[in-house]
Design an enzyme around this catalytic site. Structure first.
Site, PDB file in Angstrom:
ATOM      1  CB  SER A  94       9.547   1.620  -2.575  1.00 47.96           C
ATOM      2  OG  SER A  94       9.574   2.706  -1.679  1.00 47.96           O
TER       3      SER A  94
ATOM      4  CE1 TYR B 114       7.478  -1.408   1.100  1.00 45.28           C
ATOM      5  CE2 TYR B 114       8.622   0.681   1.400  1.00 45.28           C
ATOM      6  CZ  TYR B 114       7.680  -0.087   0.728  1.00 45.28           C
ATOM      7  OH  TYR B 114       6.972   0.462  -0.300  1.00 45.28           O
TER       8      TYR B 114
ATOM      9  CG  ASP C 159      -5.461  -7.057  -1.282  1.00 48.92           C
ATOM     10  OD1 ASP C 159      -4.935  -6.024  -1.737  1.00 48.92           O
ATOM     11  OD2 ASP C 159      -5.306  -7.427  -0.094  1.00 48.92           O
TER      12      ASP C 159
ATOM     13  NE  ARG D 225      10.810  11.212   1.804  1.00 49.27           N
ATOM     14  CZ  ARG D 225       9.889  10.272   1.599  1.00 49.27           C
ATOM     15  NH1 ARG D 225       8.634  10.448   1.983  1.00 49.27           N
ATOM     16  NH2 ARG D 225      10.226   9.146   1.019  1.00 49.27           N
TER      17      ARG D 225
ATOM     18  N   GLY E 137       1.747  -6.379  -1.101  1.00 49.66           N
ATOM     19  CA  GLY E 137       2.872  -6.526  -0.192  1.00 49.66           C
ATOM     20  C   GLY E 137       2.721  -5.575   0.967  1.00 49.66           C
TER      21      GLY E 137
ATOM     22  CB  SER F 269       2.826  -0.452   1.514  1.00 50.02           C
ATOM     23  OG  SER F 269       1.868  -0.181   2.502  1.00 50.02           O
TER      24      SER F 269
HETATM   25  P1  NAI Z   1      -1.247  -0.713   0.784  1.00 53.19           P
HETATM   26  O1  NAI Z   1      -0.613  -1.220   2.024  1.00 53.19           O
HETATM   27  O2  NAI Z   1      -2.380   0.245   0.891  1.00 53.19           O
HETATM   28  O3  NAI Z   1      -1.734  -1.930  -0.102  1.00 53.19           O
HETATM   29  C1  NAI Z   1      -1.041  -3.152  -0.199  1.00 53.19           C
HETATM   30  C2  NAI Z   1      -2.055  -4.262  -0.412  1.00 53.19           C
HETATM   31  O4  NAI Z   1      -1.343  -5.499  -0.521  1.00 53.19           O
HETATM   32  C3  NAI Z   1      -3.044  -4.396   0.753  1.00 53.19           C
HETATM   33  O5  NAI Z   1      -4.373  -4.337   0.287  1.00 53.19           O
HETATM   34  C4  NAI Z   1      -2.714  -5.741   1.351  1.00 53.19           C
HETATM   35  O6  NAI Z   1      -3.843  -6.450   1.842  1.00 53.19           O
HETATM   36  C5  NAI Z   1      -2.077  -6.481   0.172  1.00 53.19           C
HETATM   37  N1  NAI Z   1      -1.168  -7.520   0.641  1.00 53.19           N
HETATM   38  C6  NAI Z   1      -0.146  -7.359   1.515  1.00 53.19           C
HETATM   39  N2  NAI Z   1       0.443  -8.542   1.738  1.00 53.19           N
HETATM   40  C7  NAI Z   1      -0.216  -9.452   0.985  1.00 53.19           C
HETATM   41  C8  NAI Z   1      -0.076 -10.849   0.819  1.00 53.19           C
HETATM   42  N3  NAI Z   1       0.863 -11.555   1.459  1.00 53.19           N
HETATM   43  N4  NAI Z   1      -0.929 -11.487  -0.021  1.00 53.19           N
HETATM   44  C9  NAI Z   1      -1.898 -10.786  -0.671  1.00 53.19           C
HETATM   45  N5  NAI Z   1      -2.084  -9.464  -0.529  1.00 53.19           N
HETATM   46  C10 NAI Z   1      -1.248  -8.812   0.279  1.00 53.19           C
HETATM   47  O7  NAI Z   1      -0.064  -0.095  -0.085  1.00 53.19           O
HETATM   48  P2  NAI Z   1      -0.166   0.921  -1.321  1.00 53.19           P
HETATM   49  O8  NAI Z   1       0.135   2.272  -0.842  1.00 53.19           O
HETATM   50  O9  NAI Z   1      -1.399   0.651  -2.054  1.00 53.19           O
HETATM   51  O10 NAI Z   1       1.084   0.442  -2.185  1.00 53.19           O
HETATM   52  C11 NAI Z   1       0.958  -0.551  -3.189  1.00 53.19           C
HETATM   53  C12 NAI Z   1       2.349  -1.032  -3.582  1.00 53.19           C
HETATM   54  O11 NAI Z   1       3.117   0.057  -4.056  1.00 53.19           O
HETATM   55  C13 NAI Z   1       3.136  -1.638  -2.433  1.00 53.19           C
HETATM   56  O12 NAI Z   1       3.910  -2.718  -2.932  1.00 53.19           O
HETATM   57  C14 NAI Z   1       4.038  -0.518  -1.983  1.00 53.19           C
HETATM   58  O13 NAI Z   1       5.227  -1.017  -1.391  1.00 53.19           O
HETATM   59  C15 NAI Z   1       4.310   0.177  -3.302  1.00 53.19           C
HETATM   60  N6  NAI Z   1       4.625   1.590  -3.117  1.00 53.19           N
HETATM   61  C16 NAI Z   1       3.628   2.461  -2.764  1.00 53.19           C
HETATM   62  C17 NAI Z   1       3.908   3.804  -2.607  1.00 53.19           C
HETATM   63  C18 NAI Z   1       2.846   4.794  -2.307  1.00 53.19           C
HETATM   64  O14 NAI Z   1       3.181   5.979  -2.198  1.00 53.19           O
HETATM   65  N7  NAI Z   1       1.569   4.407  -2.163  1.00 53.19           N
HETATM   66  C19 NAI Z   1       5.291   4.301  -2.738  1.00 53.19           C
HETATM   67  C20 NAI Z   1       6.262   3.298  -3.098  1.00 53.19           C
HETATM   68  C21 NAI Z   1       5.911   1.986  -3.293  1.00 53.19           C
HETATM   69  C1  15L Z   2       6.516   3.896   0.205  1.00 48.65           C
HETATM   70  O1  15L Z   2       7.236   3.031  -0.295  1.00 48.65           O
HETATM   71  C2  15L Z   2       5.292   3.538   0.953  1.00 48.65           C
HETATM   72  O2  15L Z   2       4.672   2.373   0.465  1.00 48.65           O
HETATM   73  C3  15L Z   2       4.293   4.675   0.991  1.00 48.65           C
HETATM   74  O3  15L Z   2       3.303   4.360   1.972  1.00 48.65           O
HETATM   75  C4  15L Z   2       4.982   5.988   1.326  1.00 48.65           C
HETATM   76  O4  15L Z   2       5.535   5.884   2.602  1.00 48.65           O
HETATM   77  C5  15L Z   2       6.064   6.278   0.323  1.00 48.65           C
HETATM   78  O5  15L Z   2       6.957   5.184   0.191  1.00 48.65           O
HETATM   79  C6  15L Z   2       6.899   7.513   0.693  1.00 48.65           C
HETATM   80  O6  15L Z   2       8.118   7.416   0.717  1.00 48.65           O
HETATM   81  O7  15L Z   2       6.302   8.565   0.924  1.00 48.65           O
END
Ligand code: NAI
Ligand code: 15L
Length: 272
Positions: free
Chosen positions: A112, A141, A35, A179, A74, A76
């Site tokens: 996503s 995104y 990370d 939702r 990435g 998010s």
């Molecule tokens: P988050 O934002 O909490 O975690 C993302 C992590 O990626 C962060 O710790 C950040 O420091 C790291 N990061 C971002 N850009 C970076 C870079 N250039 N180099 C290295 N590290 C980097 O997001 P979350 O909720 O943990 O989601 C994880 C993944 O799952 C993301 O790709 C997100 O798009 C995807 N996702 C998450 C959903 C959810 O409900 N949590 C829903 C749909 C997709």
């Molecule tokens: C995503 O893709 C996001 O990373 C997460 O933070 C939520 O917003 C989720 O979708 C959602 O649609 O609830």
């Protein structure tokens, strides 16, 4: 495919990454963490790398010797295009290049629901949205997640690297909106789905939706089930409380008419 043992978890300091650090090892994995933010409390997990995805040297080191990659890192949520370009589009490209150079054969990509966010919302519980529905990104995104899916397809066809792209719904400890009753993925089910995606044979490039077995499901979970995923959770126990607090889904509310919810408004509105 032999069950992978050592897995690189990118985005390990994030919300999902932190949950998966606890929930994936019981499925038999040793995790290497990556990370750009400092990863907290790594006493039991000394294999942690703090670096940007743009740091190709650090990524090359990170993938060395791993059996598979779970790519969560990435941005998010919606952000200016230049930021999405660097972290999600170029960053995912760097992960695939590092995997190709190191001979890593399997990647699980965190796509996503926002790759198809402008898809009209079906009736609750219909499970009607197929994985083959046309992409309708709701944000830069969401567009970057479509790019990631296509990059995975290219690296399968050209280089034989297999990927499961999971269009995750909302993965949080509990659903917090009406939702989310339809698209919630419980953290424990997320670990089950990642395990299935890491171990299913002959996936080539497969795109699936990622959610629990929600009573109000909007999309078709059969692709994920075909990988061996057997969800154990359902958001329904939270329904009465959430509807009492926020009201039922309203067909006249633009935040309720499409899969992507408030991501489909301009500018996207939070919370969703
Ligand atoms: P988050 O934002 O909490 O975690 C993302 C992590 O990626 C962060 O710790 C950040 O420091 C790291 N990061 C971002 N850009 C970076 C870079 N250039 N180099 C290295 N590290 C980097 O997001 P979350 O909720 O943990 O989601 C994880 C993944 O799952 C993301 O790709 C997100 O798009 C995807 N996702 C998450 C959903 C959810 O409900 N949590 C829903 C749909 C997709
Ligand atoms: C995503 O893709 C996001 O990373 C997460 O933070 C939520 O917003 C989720 O979708 C959602 O649609 O609830």
């Amino acid at each position: 495919m032999t069950a992978p043992r050592t897995v690189l978890l990118t985005g390990a300091a994030g919300g999902l990454g932190t949950l998966m650090r606890e929930l994936l090892p019981p499925h038999g994995y040793r995790l290497r963490l990556f990370d750009r933010r400092t990863i907290e409390n790594t006493d039991g997990e000394p294999d942690a790398i703090t670096a940007e995805l743009a740091d190709t040297g650090a990524l090359r080191e990170a993938v060395r010797g791993v059996d598979a990659i779970v790519h969560l890192a990435g941005i998010s949520l919606e952000a200016p295009f230049e930021k999405i370009l660097r972290a999600n589009i170029e960053g995912t490209y760097h992960v695939y290049e590092a995997a190709r150079e190191a001979g890593v054969r399997r990647i699980v990509f965190a796509s996503s629901n926002h790759a198809v966010g402008f898809t009209p919302r079906p009736a609750d519980g219909s499970g009607a949205i197929p994985v083959t529905t046309s992409r309708r990104p709701d944000t830069y995104y969401g567009l970057s997640k479509g790019f990631g899916e296509d990059l995975a397809s290219l690296y399968w066809d050209l280089h034989g690297i297999e990927t499961v792209s999971i269009r995750i719904g909302s993965c949080f400890p509990r659903p917090t909106s009406v939702r989310m009753l339809s698209i919630w993925l419980s953290p424990a089910d997320c670990a089950r789905l990642l395990h299935a995606a890491l171990t299913a044979p002959d996936v080539g490039h497969t795109v699936v939706y990622g959610s629990s077995a929600n009573t109000r499901l909007w999309w078709d979970l059969s692709g994920a089930r075909a990988l061996g995923y057997a969800p154990q959770d359902d958001s329904e126990p939270y329904a009465a409380e959430l509807i009492a607090a926020h009201g039922a889904l309203d067909p006249d509310n633009p935040e309720h008419t499409h899969l992507g919810g408030a991501f489909c408004t301009d500018p996207p509105r939070w919370p969703y």
